[in-house]
Write a protein that holds these residues in place. Structure first.
Motif, PDB file in Angstrom:
ATOM      1  N   LYS A  75      15.630 -34.036   5.672  1.00 48.48           N
ATOM      2  CA  LYS A  75      15.973 -33.172   4.534  1.00 48.48           C
ATOM      3  C   LYS A  75      16.245 -33.945   3.255  1.00 48.48           C
ATOM      4  N   ASP A  76      16.708 -35.181   3.367  1.00 46.87           N
ATOM      5  CA  ASP A  76      16.995 -35.968   2.173  1.00 46.87           C
ATOM      6  C   ASP A  76      15.739 -36.574   1.552  1.00 46.87           C
ATOM      7  N   ARG A  77      14.619 -36.488   2.279  1.00 45.40           N
ATOM      8  CA  ARG A  77      13.384 -37.091   1.780  1.00 45.40           C
ATOM      9  C   ARG A  77      12.327 -36.076   1.379  1.00 45.40           C
ATOM     10  N   ILE A  78      12.491 -34.817   1.764  1.00 44.66           N
ATOM     11  CA  ILE A  78      11.430 -33.827   1.602  1.00 44.66           C
ATOM     12  C   ILE A  78      11.304 -33.316   0.167  1.00 44.66           C
ATOM     13  N   LYS A  79      12.406 -33.083  -0.503  1.00 45.51           N
ATOM     14  CA  LYS A  79      12.379 -32.429  -1.806  1.00 45.51           C
ATOM     15  C   LYS A  79      11.472 -33.170  -2.784  1.00 45.51           C
ATOM     16  N   GLY A  80      10.545 -32.402  -3.365  1.00 49.20           N
ATOM     17  CA  GLY A  80       9.624 -32.971  -4.336  1.00 49.20           C
ATOM     18  C   GLY A  80       8.462 -33.721  -3.726  1.00 49.20           C
ATOM     19  N   LYS A  81       8.348 -33.713  -2.397  1.00 47.82           N
ATOM     20  CA  LYS A  81       7.285 -34.446  -1.706  1.00 47.82           C
ATOM     21  C   LYS A  81       6.301 -33.458  -1.066  1.00 47.82           C
ATOM     22  N   ILE A  82       5.226 -34.001  -0.514  1.00 43.25           N
ATOM     23  CA  ILE A  82       4.213 -33.201   0.174  1.00 43.25           C
ATOM     24  C   ILE A  82       4.377 -33.399   1.678  1.00 43.25           C
ATOM     25  N   ALA A  83       4.633 -32.301   2.392  1.00 42.12           N
ATOM     26  CA  ALA A  83       4.883 -32.369   3.837  1.00 42.12           C
ATOM     27  C   ALA A  83       3.569 -32.410   4.604  1.00 42.12           C
ATOM     28  N   LEU A  84       3.530 -33.236   5.636  1.00 43.27           N
ATOM     29  CA  LEU A  84       2.392 -33.324   6.556  1.00 43.27           C
ATOM     30  C   LEU A  84       2.877 -32.871   7.923  1.00 43.27           C
TER      31      LEU A  84
END
Length: 489
Positions: A147-156
């Protein structure tokens, strides 16, 4: 105490089933007639072949979709049904235009283009550039762990479960997309698990409305390539660029009614619509054209059921169960919903060997008894009865109203199932003998429902429906899908 109660309960169900089939000679006689007619005269395979070759895909809201609706209407009329109607409804139609996916290490010009398809209800226009974060199977615990890395990123995320834990339950692609949005991802790239560079589509929306982020699918092989690349270049970026079309259109369910001796109703249906990457021969040509051939057989044999039967071809299933939601909405509006005693759903139904009773255990003995009568006609019928409720097909709106639902259970070859929603779902996958088995055994199960003296599963009230859904482990998924109406989440 439990040892005394359970046998008594089982005995009562067996007694109900026995009483429902006490005129079993009549059932066997009618089952035999259905069997003979369908083996000799079935047109399910042939009409599906004609539709796939002359219409193509059956995307809701498209010109092809309208042609499919008319084709079904005309076929019911040809089979002798006087009461055939279109049931129109308005939907937010989604159609793909263009999409590209490029993958590149940060601060590099080493771009790689990846074959990709958009998932339905992605934005009309979007261009997203961001780091890729691998969330594995895309379950809530996977997102929560990152959860601390997902925001603003593209999930695979995987479409299926890869190296899942024993008993672990997968989520629908729309629910994984909803989680990506919840945790702040700017896009989601889903990875197919079918080998052979197969691209898969389907809705990424839990509501049937446009979603806030682009959602796409890549092949198993492309997913492996990206994951291997991430091991070398940990700061790997993706660029998703897409254009789609969304507009309000009218679609039509097609309903043919066979009047019964009472105003109680059995609904048998399957979705006529398909995705547009292929012709939708198995999803759901198998189910919808089986429904039409069952209707043909009942009419050809001049069967007069106790309960009225509605043969329904739903549109908009692939875009959020839109057609079946409309049917239930109309039943509630006209105060007819309590008349529906059972909904039988045929979705990719093939080579039927039994029945799934949607978590309503009180129906197990009934269908076991019906199956024993079917075995007298054809001993190859396996008569397997299972009880597990699921979501994401046209039975769902009926189940949420407490109506007993179920589906004829059969088998699909792995290569067939691998083309679900994919660019290989074409008529060459359809086996005529297996499709005819689906018609004849489903027809017999339908006749049992329509003519039994009593059906042991009754419509549940709201509280008991809620309890059933919780017991079946569906609450979390229904909340994600914004279909949980009890408010205690």
């Amino acid at each position: 105490m439990c040892r005394k109660v359970l046998p008594a309960f089982s005995l009562s169900l067996t007694l109900v089933a026995f009483l429902a089939f006490r005129g079993d000679n009549e059932y066997v006689s009618t089952f035999q007639k259905l069997n003979e007619d369908i083996l000799k005269n079935s047109r399910a395979y042939e009409t599906l072949g004609t539709a796939t070759s002359t219409i193509g895909h059956r995307l809701t809201g498209s010109t092809n979709g309208a042609k499919a609706e008319q084709y079904a209407f005309n076929l019911f009329k040809k089979y002798g049904y006087a009461d055939v109607k279109f049931q129109p409804f308005e939907v937010e139609s989604w159609m793909r235009d263009t999409v590209t996916l490029e993958v590149v290490p940060n601060k590099s010009d080493n771009f790689r283009s990846v074959p990709v398809v958009a998932l339905a209800h992605s934005p009309v226009q979007a261009r997203v550039n961001g780091p890729i974060v691998d969330v594995g199977n895309g379950l809530e615990e996977d997102f929560e762990a990152l959860k601390d890395r997902i925001k603003g990123k593209i999930a695979l995320a995987n479409i299926g479960l890869v190296n899942g834990k024993p008993g672990q339950k997968n989520l629908h692609r729309s629910e994984k997309t909803a989680l990506a949005i919840k945790y702040g991802a700017t896009a989601i790239i889903t990875v197919n698990q079918v080998p052979g560079n197969v691209l898969l589509t389907g809705t990424a929306s839990v509501t049937g409305s446009l979603i806030a982020i682009p959602a796409v699918n890549i092949s198993k092989e492309s997913g492996e390539e990206i994951r291997n690349w991430i091991k070398v270049d940990t700061d790997l970026h993706a660029i998703v660029d897409m254009r789609n079309v969304s507009k309000k259109i009218k679609a039509r369910n097609v309903i043919a009614t066979l009047p019964g001796k009472t105003d109680e109703r059995i609904v048998i249906g399957g979705h006529l619509d398909s995705w547009d990457l292929a012709t939708g021969a198995t999803d759901n040509g198998l189910g919808s054209f089986t429904v039409m051939d069952i209707a043909r057989a009942f009419k050809a044999l001049k069967l007069k059921p106790k309960r009225t039967i509605d043969f329904v071809l739903f549109m908009g299933e692939e875009q959020g169960l839109l057609g079946s939601r409309q049917v239930v909405k109309e039943l509630i509006k006209t105060k007819q919903v309590d008349k529906v005693k059972f909904m039988m759903n045929l979705d990719m139904t093939n080579n039927v060997q039994g029945m799934s009773v949607g978590g309503r255990d009180e129906l197990i003995a009934f269908f076991k008894a019906a199956g024993e009568q079917i075995k007298k006609v054809d001993g190859s019928f396996a008569n397997t009865v299972s009880s597990r409720a699921g979501l994401h097909s046209d039975h769902q709106p009926f189940m949420l109203e407490g109506i007993p639902t179920g589906a004829p259970a059969g088998r699909l070859a792995p290569n067939v199932f691998g083309c679900y929603h994919a660019n290989c779902d074409n008529f060459n996958l359809v086996n005529r003998e297996e499709m005819v088995n689906g018609v004849r055994f489903s027809a017999m199960l339908l006749y049992a429902l329509a003519n039994a003296s009593d059906l042991p599963a009754k419509k549940l009230d709201s509280n008991k429906t809620r309890d059933l859904l919780i017991a079946q482990g569906l609450k979390k998924e229904l909340i994600l899908g914004q279909d949980w109406k009890w408010g205690d989440n």
